[in-house]
Write an enzyme that holds these catalytic residues in place. Structure first.
Site, PDB file in Angstrom:
ATOM      1  N   GLY A 116       0.813  -1.217   0.000  1.00  0.00           N
ATOM      2  CA  GLY A 116       0.000   0.000   0.000  1.00  0.00           C
ATOM      3  C   GLY A 116       0.846   1.266   0.000  1.00  0.00           C
ATOM      4  O   GLY A 116       0.421   2.307  -0.501  1.00  0.00           O
ATOM      5  N   GLU A 119       1.763   1.736  -3.490  1.00  0.00           N
ATOM      6  CA  GLU A 119       0.552   2.166  -4.205  1.00  0.00           C
ATOM      7  C   GLU A 119       0.257   3.639  -3.934  1.00  0.00           C
ATOM      8  O   GLU A 119      -0.195   4.369  -4.822  1.00  0.00           O
ATOM      9  CB  GLU A 119      -0.622   1.274  -3.801  1.00  0.00           C
ATOM     10  CG  GLU A 119      -0.432  -0.155  -4.311  1.00  0.00           C
ATOM     11  CD  GLU A 119      -1.430  -1.157  -3.763  1.00  0.00           C
ATOM     12  OE1 GLU A 119      -1.833  -2.061  -4.501  1.00  0.00           O
ATOM     13  OE2 GLU A 119      -1.808  -1.041  -2.573  1.00  0.00           O
ATOM     14  N   GLU A 139       2.548  -8.267  -1.494  1.00  0.00           N
ATOM     15  CA  GLU A 139       1.318  -8.857  -0.955  1.00  0.00           C
ATOM     16  C   GLU A 139       1.258 -10.364  -1.153  1.00  0.00           C
ATOM     17  O   GLU A 139       0.726 -11.100  -0.328  1.00  0.00           O
ATOM     18  CB  GLU A 139       0.086  -8.205  -1.618  1.00  0.00           C
ATOM     19  CG  GLU A 139      -0.215  -6.787  -1.165  1.00  0.00           C
ATOM     20  CD  GLU A 139       0.505  -5.722  -1.984  1.00  0.00           C
ATOM     21  OE1 GLU A 139       1.503  -6.034  -2.669  1.00  0.00           O
ATOM     22  OE2 GLU A 139       0.063  -4.561  -1.925  1.00  0.00           O
TER      23      GLU A 139
END
Ligand code: CAA
Length: 265
Positions: A116, A119, A139
């Site tokens: 994240g 991201e 992930e």
């Protein structure tokens, strides 16, 4: 404009350079390598919303610390989650709202920038990376998939073969590899990352804020539209600039051999 101060749990907001149009948001959960829990995302988005309400912000810098930009979503928060919890969680809306901030956001990335966190950096408009940055979508190591752009923005930026390689192996890559893949704009010595981001922000902040907005809008549209639609929007935004005083000022200043003084009108 009124004074701006925030008192958040997980981020620091530095408005000392607001006179130059620059605000720096620092992720501040060092004990967990700035893992992004929902509260952190919320604080970032609420800050951006407040900045958007004012007309003195030109550019935002988003950064972490020397060891981590952010090591991903908060695994402790996710461990016991059910699909229903994930659907009901406000994260999806927060990610969307982050991308709606109309002015440039520069990610200044040192250290781990994973999952994240990666991201989030990719959702910014550009990334300046320190030479110690380690990036990736790990992930798959946790038995899950990326969920906030790690298969989409990532693939559109670096292409299918390399995005698949990194998302399917969970392997990290260095700042120099990221530069070579076009994921980051610059790699600099890690002690200078924030200073470089500030220099970059200063350059942007001197431009017409309307031009900044319209360029950001056009570039973001390139992720979502066909080439024809994107070119149409680009052209409309180009025409729109001719209705603005900043266009006259920018061209006049060029011809008069002086620096322009943009007002955003
Ligand atoms: N969430 C919660 N806590 C985290 C975390 C995360 N993503 N990453 C690190 N931490 C915590 C660790 O649990 C540790 O806490 P304790 O001191 O209490 O044990 C602390 O931060 C320091 O971490 P390490 O001791 O592991 O530090 P290290 O230098 O040995 O390793 C690392 C660094 C390789 C980044 C390792 O911490 C790591 O692999 N972190 C997880 C990375 C990851 O898998 N990210 C993806 C998360 S899922 C996701 O992001 C999904 C999504 O967006 C949709």
């Amino acid at each position: 404009m009124s004074n701006l101060s925030f008192d958040w749990e997980n981020i620091l907001v530095d408005t000392a350079d607001l006179h130059e149009g620059i605000v720096t948001i620092t992720l501040n959960r060092p004990k967990v390598l700035n893992a992004l829990n929902t509260q952190t995302l919320k604080e970032i988005v609420l800050t951006l919303k407040e900045l958007q309400r004012r007309d003195d912000t030109r550019v935002v810098i988003l950064t972490g610390n020397e060891k981590a930009f952010a090591a991903g979503a908060d695994i402790a928060q996710m461990l016991a989650a059910t699909p229903a919890d994930q659907i009901k969680d406000e994260r999806e809306g927060l990610w969307k709202e982050f991308t709606l901030f109309p002015l440039p956001i520069i990610a200044a990335v040192n250290g781990f920038c994973l999952g994240g966190g990666h991201e989030l950096a990719m959702a910014c408009d550009t990334i300046i990376a320190g030479d110690n940055a380690l990036m990736g979508q790990p992930e798959v190591n946790l038995g899950i998939t990326p969920g906030a752009g790690g298969t989409q923005r990532f693939t559109r930026t670096i292409g299918k073969a390399r995005a698949s390689y990194y998302a399917l192996t969970g392997e990290m890559f260095s700042a120099h590899e990221a530069l070579e893949m076009g994921l980051v704009a610059k790699v600099v010595p890690s002690r200078t990352t924030l200073a470089e981001a500030r220099e970059c922000a200063k350059k942007m902040a001197k431009k017409s804020p309307m031009a900044l907005r319209l360029i950001k809008e056009s570039i973001q549209a390139s992720f979502n539209t066909s080439l024809d639609e994107g070119l149409k929007l680009e052209r409309r935004n180009f025409y729109l600039t001719f209705s603005m005083e900043d266009q006259k000022e920018g061209m006049r200043a060029f011809l008069e051999k002086r620096s322009p003084n943009y007002t955003g009108s």
